[in-house]
Design a protein around this motif. Structure first.
Motif, PDB file in Angstrom:
ATOM      1  N   TYR A   1      21.145 -41.768   9.838  1.00 12.83           N
ATOM      2  CA  TYR A   1      20.056 -42.107  10.455  1.00 12.83           C
ATOM      3  C   TYR A   1      20.507 -42.961  11.689  1.00 12.83           C
ATOM      4  O   TYR A   1      21.463 -43.730  11.708  1.00 12.83           O
TER       5      TYR A   1
ATOM      6  N   GLU B   1      19.804 -30.731   8.632  1.00 12.44           N
ATOM      7  CA  GLU B   1      18.432 -30.489   9.113  1.00 12.44           C
ATOM      8  C   GLU B   1      18.234 -31.875  10.014  1.00 12.44           C
ATOM      9  O   GLU B   1      18.472 -33.072   9.658  1.00 12.44           O
ATOM     10  N   PHE B   2      17.466 -31.730  11.250  1.00  8.48           N
ATOM     11  CA  PHE B   2      17.610 -32.816  12.108  1.00  8.48           C
ATOM     12  C   PHE B   2      16.183 -33.044  12.507  1.00  8.48           C
ATOM     13  O   PHE B   2      15.392 -32.112  12.786  1.00  8.48           O
ATOM     14  N   HIS B   3      15.574 -34.334  12.255  1.00  3.56           N
ATOM     15  CA  HIS B   3      14.431 -34.594  12.823  1.00  3.56           C
ATOM     16  C   HIS B   3      14.317 -35.845  13.521  1.00  3.56           C
ATOM     17  O   HIS B   3      15.203 -36.850  13.412  1.00  3.56           O
ATOM     18  N   TYR B   4      13.279 -35.998  14.624  1.00  6.20           N
ATOM     19  CA  TYR B   4      13.351 -37.107  15.696  1.00  6.20           C
ATOM     20  C   TYR B   4      11.816 -37.651  15.735  1.00  6.20           C
ATOM     21  O   TYR B   4      11.043 -36.787  15.773  1.00  6.20           O
ATOM     22  N   ASP B   5      11.773 -38.907  15.268  1.00  4.82           N
ATOM     23  CA  ASP B   5      10.486 -39.544  15.096  1.00  4.82           C
ATOM     24  C   ASP B   5      10.176 -40.038  16.675  1.00  4.82           C
ATOM     25  O   ASP B   5      10.830 -40.957  16.941  1.00  4.82           O
ATOM     26  N   GLU B   6       9.222 -39.533  17.302  1.00  7.69           N
ATOM     27  CA  GLU B   6       9.205 -39.996  18.972  1.00  7.69           C
ATOM     28  C   GLU B   6       8.440 -41.290  18.979  1.00  7.69           C
ATOM     29  O   GLU B   6       8.684 -42.063  19.741  1.00  7.69           O
TER      30      GLU B   6
ATOM     31  N   GLU C   1      23.315 -37.799   4.347  1.00  5.64           N
ATOM     32  CA  GLU C   1      22.283 -38.087   5.343  1.00  5.64           C
ATOM     33  C   GLU C   1      22.728 -39.207   6.249  1.00  5.64           C
ATOM     34  O   GLU C   1      23.703 -39.895   6.191  1.00  5.64           O
TER      35      GLU C   1
ATOM     36  N   TYR D   1      16.107 -41.116  14.814  1.00  4.10           N
ATOM     37  CA  TYR D   1      16.887 -39.711  14.269  1.00  4.10           C
ATOM     38  C   TYR D   1      17.317 -39.693  12.863  1.00  4.10           C
ATOM     39  O   TYR D   1      17.640 -40.700  12.496  1.00  4.10           O
ATOM     40  N   THR D   2      16.817 -38.703  12.310  1.00  9.82           N
ATOM     41  CA  THR D   2      17.277 -38.525  10.725  1.00  9.82           C
ATOM     42  C   THR D   2      18.094 -37.166  10.741  1.00  9.82           C
ATOM     43  O   THR D   2      17.365 -35.983  11.365  1.00  9.82           O
ATOM     44  N   LEU D   3      18.998 -37.158   9.996  1.00 12.43           N
ATOM     45  CA  LEU D   3      19.891 -36.025   9.761  1.00 12.43           C
ATOM     46  C   LEU D   3      19.822 -35.758   8.225  1.00 12.43           C
ATOM     47  O   LEU D   3      19.932 -36.798   7.543  1.00 12.43           O
ATOM     48  N   LYS D   4      19.675 -34.893   7.522  1.00 15.20           N
ATOM     49  CA  LYS D   4      20.102 -34.588   6.190  1.00 15.20           C
ATOM     50  C   LYS D   4      20.879 -33.265   5.982  1.00 15.20           C
ATOM     51  O   LYS D   4      20.288 -32.291   6.685  1.00 15.20           O
TER      52      LYS D   4
END
Length: 435
Positions: free
Chosen positions: A115, A142-147, A113, A152-155
């Motif tokens: 961040y 898996e990539f997530h971006y909190d606008e 993980e 940014y979060t990667l797991k």
């Protein structure tokens, strides 16, 4: 530290100057210490803000940092503090520094993980980070971006090697993907990889730690994933941007300067690019000697057309030195077109040079034509503000060659990239005061 440099120019300088360790290499190499729980010792680290801030961030992560001496540190990342990485403090600290983006690859590889707040850094146009994240996703993250939070979060449960074709030969993007791939399962091939000396240094260091990377120095890297990396020792290359800057400084101030310990074979086209401006430089072992020259004449292309110097990914000419080339050309004999292809808005500092009396036509955000003054009418001292690290150094060189007093404000932009620059220039005889 806000402040300004006051410079009285027009003096001939003389003596020796030693380039610092390479800033852009340091940012990659320091992130790689997160890939192992064993001790990694790194030498020739430049004492500059961007690098010191990254060392502080590593310390906040729980990495044990030991200073062995000037520019010589040991790191041991055997107890990482994940609470810090998810904390508001990290969102603030990480955002101040663009180089911190390269902690993502190592964290993802070792802990599954990672961040990251949206990074800051230079204002030199859009620097896209897509290359980094596309690479991680291809390896299985898996990539997530909190606008709302710019976070940014990667797991990844497991990273798996694959063939990755990069959209752009991004140095930090390649470094990040390489660091993720060394611990992935199976084989990763990265095509259109960056091949800068600093990236080669990173790959060689990872191989000493137990990684299996081949194709180093080419644009096709092959990485066989391994289960574990160990400790190592690493000495960083000298900063090629500084080396080029001091060649330019010698020419602009008609000075005889020896640049020490330059690792000449790693400089690529840099020495010859300065020779095209008519500057004499001699190699002696690992040093470069620039003799005092009254005049230097810009070469033309073989067909007699005006010389163009443009930047390109390595082994082309580094964009970080184009601002120096531009300044040096203002006092050459002849005409030069400078074409800044890789970044927009990096040429806007030419306004300041025009104020100083330079003959420059800014054609568009990417191109400037310089008509050299052949040292017949020196630049005039003036007051100016440094827009980014590299332009700051170019303005400094212009000021040292100019007649009268110059003041450069916003010098923290220069301090971000250059260690004790005023002290080292004073040793050459420069009249420079920090106010």
């Amino acid at each position: 530290m806000t402040g300004a440099f006051e410079i009285r120019g027009g003096k001939q300088l003389h003596g020796e100057i030693t380039p610092q360790g390479a800033k852009n290499e340091a940012l990659q190499i320091l992130c790689a210490v997160l890939l192992t729980d064993e001790e990694v010792r790194i030498k020739n680290i430049p004492d500059i803000q961007d690098v010191n801030r990254l060392i502080e961030i590593l310390g906040d992560f729980g990495v044990k940092v030991t200073k062995n001496g000037s520019g010589d540190y040991s790191f041991k990342a055997n107890e990482i503090n994940f609470d810090y990485i998810k904390s508001p403090e990290f969102k603030k600290d990480g955002a101040k520094l663009r180089g911190s983006i390269m902690i993502l690859g190592p964290m993802l590889a070792r802990f599954g993980e990672a961040y990251m707040p949206t990074p800051g850094g230079d204002k030199i146009g859009r620097r896209r980070l897509d290359t980094h994240f596309q690479g991680f996703v291809e390896l299985g993250a898996e990539f997530h971006y909190d606008e709302n939070d710019y976070f940014y979060t990667l797991k990844a449960k497991e990273l798996r090697g694959k063939f990755i074709l990069l959209e752009e030969a991004s140095v930090t993007g390649t470094a990040n993907i390489v660091m993720a791939a060394v611990l992935a399962k199976g084989e990763t091939k990265i095509y259109n990889a960056a091949c800068e000396p600093y990236l080669q240094q990173l790959c060689k260091m990872l191989n000493r730690m137990g990684a299996k990377i081949s194709g180093i120095g080419s644009n096709l890297l092959t990485i066989e994933g391994v289960n574990h990396l160990g400790g190592t020792e690493h000495t960083m290359l000298p900063d090629m941007v500084e080396i080029g800057s001091w060649i330019g400084l010698a020419a602009m101030t008609k000075s005889a300067i020896t640049i020490k310990n330059v690792n000449y074979d790693e400089l690529g086209v840099i020495p010859n690019t300065f020779r095209k401006l008519g500057i004499t430089l001699e190699r002696s072992g690992e040093d470069i000697f620039v003799p005092a020259q009254e005049h230097y004449k810009i070469q033309k292309f073989i067909d007699g057309s005006i010389l163009t110097i443009s930047d390109a990914p390595w082994p082309g000419f580094t964009p970080d030195l184009l601002s120096i080339i531009l300044v040096v050309a203002t006092q050459a004999k002849g005409t030069l077109l400078v074409h800044q292809k890789m970044f927009e808005s990096r040429l806007f500092f030419v306004d300041k040079l025009i104020d100083m009396g330079a003959q420059i036509i800014l054609c568009d955000p990417h191109r400037a034509t310089v008509v050299g003054l052949n040292h017949e009418s020196p630049l005039r001292g003036t007051s100016m503000v440094s827009p980014d690290i590299r332009a700051g150094n170019a303005l400094l060189i212009a000021a040292l060659s100019a007649e009268g007093k110059s003041t450069i404000h916003n010098i923290e932009q220069i301090d971000r990239g250059y260690e004790n620059i005023d002290g080292r220039l004073k040793a050459l005889g420069a009249n420079i005061v920090r106010i």
